[in-house]
Design a protein around this motif. Structure first.
Motif, PDB file in Angstrom:
ATOM      1  N   SER A 227      40.899  38.373  28.633  1.00 38.33           N
ATOM      2  CA  SER A 227      40.708  39.206  29.878  1.00 38.33           C
ATOM      3  C   SER A 227      41.388  39.950  30.629  1.00 38.33           C
ATOM      4  O   SER A 227      41.611  40.909  30.913  1.00 38.33           O
ATOM      5  CB  SER A 227      39.367  38.654  30.561  1.00 38.33           C
ATOM      6  N   TYR A 228      42.449  38.934  30.823  1.00 38.00           N
ATOM      7  CA  TYR A 228      43.718  39.379  31.560  1.00 38.00           C
ATOM      8  C   TYR A 228      44.433  40.417  30.681  1.00 38.00           C
ATOM      9  O   TYR A 228      45.064  41.499  31.124  1.00 38.00           O
ATOM     10  CB  TYR A 228      44.534  38.134  31.877  1.00 38.00           C
ATOM     11  N   LEU A 229      44.505  40.073  29.354  1.00 37.75           N
ATOM     12  CA  LEU A 229      45.534  40.946  28.579  1.00 37.75           C
ATOM     13  C   LEU A 229      44.804  42.415  28.488  1.00 37.75           C
ATOM     14  O   LEU A 229      45.338  43.400  28.275  1.00 37.75           O
ATOM     15  CB  LEU A 229      45.551  40.149  27.149  1.00 37.75           C
ATOM     16  N   GLN A 230      43.292  42.440  28.461  1.00 39.19           N
ATOM     17  CA  GLN A 230      42.550  43.561  28.379  1.00 39.19           C
ATOM     18  C   GLN A 230      42.763  44.363  29.545  1.00 39.19           C
ATOM     19  O   GLN A 230      43.051  45.631  29.457  1.00 39.19           O
ATOM     20  CB  GLN A 230      41.130  43.279  28.443  1.00 39.19           C
ATOM     21  N   MET A 231      43.062  43.927  30.830  1.00 37.51           N
ATOM     22  CA  MET A 231      43.441  44.590  32.078  1.00 37.51           C
ATOM     23  C   MET A 231      44.716  45.150  31.963  1.00 37.51           C
ATOM     24  O   MET A 231      45.005  46.247  32.284  1.00 37.51           O
ATOM     25  CB  MET A 231      43.199  43.627  33.098  1.00 37.51           C
ATOM     26  N   ASN A 232      45.688  44.532  31.309  1.00 36.23           N
ATOM     27  CA  ASN A 232      46.954  45.055  31.261  1.00 36.23           C
ATOM     28  C   ASN A 232      46.925  46.060  30.282  1.00 36.23           C
ATOM     29  O   ASN A 232      47.461  47.017  30.560  1.00 36.23           O
ATOM     30  CB  ASN A 232      47.807  43.803  30.440  1.00 36.23           C
ATOM     31  N   TRP A 233      46.150  45.994  29.083  1.00 31.57           N
ATOM     32  CA  TRP A 233      45.986  46.996  28.345  1.00 31.57           C
ATOM     33  C   TRP A 233      45.360  48.544  28.872  1.00 31.57           C
ATOM     34  O   TRP A 233      45.687  49.635  28.791  1.00 31.57           O
ATOM     35  CB  TRP A 233      44.917  46.962  27.119  1.00 31.57           C
ATOM     36  N   ASN A 234      44.376  48.153  29.869  1.00 27.86           N
ATOM     37  CA  ASN A 234      43.786  49.294  30.617  1.00 27.86           C
ATOM     38  C   ASN A 234      44.762  50.034  31.396  1.00 27.86           C
ATOM     39  O   ASN A 234      44.380  51.177  31.766  1.00 27.86           O
ATOM     40  CB  ASN A 234      42.627  48.669  31.649  1.00 27.86           C
ATOM     41  N   PHE A 235      45.965  49.626  31.769  1.00 28.17           N
ATOM     42  CA  PHE A 235      46.897  50.382  32.510  1.00 28.17           C
ATOM     43  C   PHE A 235      47.652  51.213  31.844  1.00 28.17           C
ATOM     44  O   PHE A 235      48.307  52.014  32.354  1.00 28.17           O
ATOM     45  CB  PHE A 235      47.715  49.369  33.206  1.00 28.17           C
ATOM     46  N   ALA A 236      47.229  51.325  30.433  1.00 28.10           N
ATOM     47  CA  ALA A 236      48.213  52.323  29.655  1.00 28.10           C
ATOM     48  C   ALA A 236      47.953  53.710  29.828  1.00 28.10           C
ATOM     49  O   ALA A 236      46.830  54.031  30.005  1.00 28.10           O
ATOM     50  CB  ALA A 236      47.975  51.922  28.159  1.00 28.10           C
TER      51      ALA A 236
END
Length: 299
Positions: A227-236
């Motif tokens: 989920s943390y990595l998903q948030m990282n992806w969302n910043f793209a």
């Protein structure tokens, strides 16, 4: 010995630096294994005005505490893709051995709690990844704090970690150490073109870091990591950018969001499509086939 590095440390640099670092490698090509036949490191220090005794932490020897007035000449006993050195008069160390592997967690004054966290994460990650992907390739692993804008930086048998994480109970420190330990298998043991195909080590290591959390703390912890990595992806800025671009193929902060975020979900999806048993066999075969060599996307 294939690799010979000579590092001259100026007394003026020693006098002002809390932690002094040097890096080096053998080849201008990022796709060629670096120093695969061993490393010969010569550290030459100018004693004029030097502040006394430094601790040298390198990925090719355990130089312990060494007077800067001396010339230190050590040899690695096995393959290494890069050379790294950090030096400080203020380093302290916590060490623990598990089986045949000793983990040394260095710290600066006031960073003892962070060193304990880093030591624990290092030991646990080595055990987990050794079980999954084959034995850790060295008998020692060093964790050393430095001033850096990154969370951590991987080297063979050593990781440099942002010293800011040592101030207290920093939960991100465990994730950084687990990630950098993962690079001992994917970047070091199995090499790749880190500039043109960065997802082969960085995205994969992000995914296995979440496996570390699942193995150590249970599936919920692994899901929270993803989920943390998903948030990282969302910043793209461009979340649809492919994961297979070279480093300079991404604009703005998309490199971090895609390679350190989106890329992990490629490996998660691949595992789900293959099934757990086939995935585990595939990963173990990948490591065995390309150990001390270079893996490419087409492989």
């Amino acid at each position: 010995m294939k690799a010979v590095r000579i590092v001259s440390i100026a007394a003026s640099a020693l006098a002002v630096a809390t932690v002094l670092v040097f890096t080096g490698c053998d080849s201008s090509s990022p796709t060629e294994p670096q120093g695969a036949s061993g490393v010969n490191v010569t550290l030459t220090t100018d004693p004029a005005g030097a502040p006394g005794v430094y601790t040298f932490v390198t990925n090719v020897c355990d130089c312990a505490t060494t007077s800067v007035a001396l010339i230190v000449d050590r040899y690695a006993t096995g393959p290494a893709r890069d050379f790294y050195l950090a030096a400080s008069p203020d380093f302290r160390v916590l060490s623990e051995t598990d089986g045949e592997v000793t983990v040394n967690s260095y710290y600066l004054p006031g960073g003892d709690r962070g060193a304990e966290q880093a030591l624990d994460a290092g030991l646990q990650a080595i055990a987990i990844f050794s079980e999954r992907y084959g034995d850790y390739p060295y008998t020692e692993f060093d964790i050393v704090p430095i001033a850096t804008g990154a969370g951590g930086v991987e080297y063979p048998g050593l990781t440099a970690v942002n010293m800011d994480y040592y101030a207290g109970d920093e939960p991100f420190l465990e994730q950084v150490v687990a990630h950098e330990v993962g690079h001992q298998w994917f970047y070091d043991l199995v090499g790749n073109d880190t500039q043109d195909q960065p997802f082969l080590d960085e995205s994969l290591v992000q995914y296995i870091t979440c496996q570390y959390y699942a193995d150590r703390y249970g599936d919920m912890a692994g899901d929270e990591c993803m989920s943390y990595l998903q948030m990282n992806w969302n910043f793209a800025g461009n979340g649809d950018a492919p994961i297979g671009l070279p480093v300079d193929g991404y604009s703005g902060g998309d490199y971090v969001s895609i390679i350190y975020g989106k890329g992990a979900f490629f490996f998660q999806d691949l595992r789900e499509r293959m099934g757990n048993q086939a995935w585990e066999a595939f990963m173990q075969d990948y490591v065995a086939t390309y150990s001390w060599s270079i893996g490419y996307t087409e492989d």
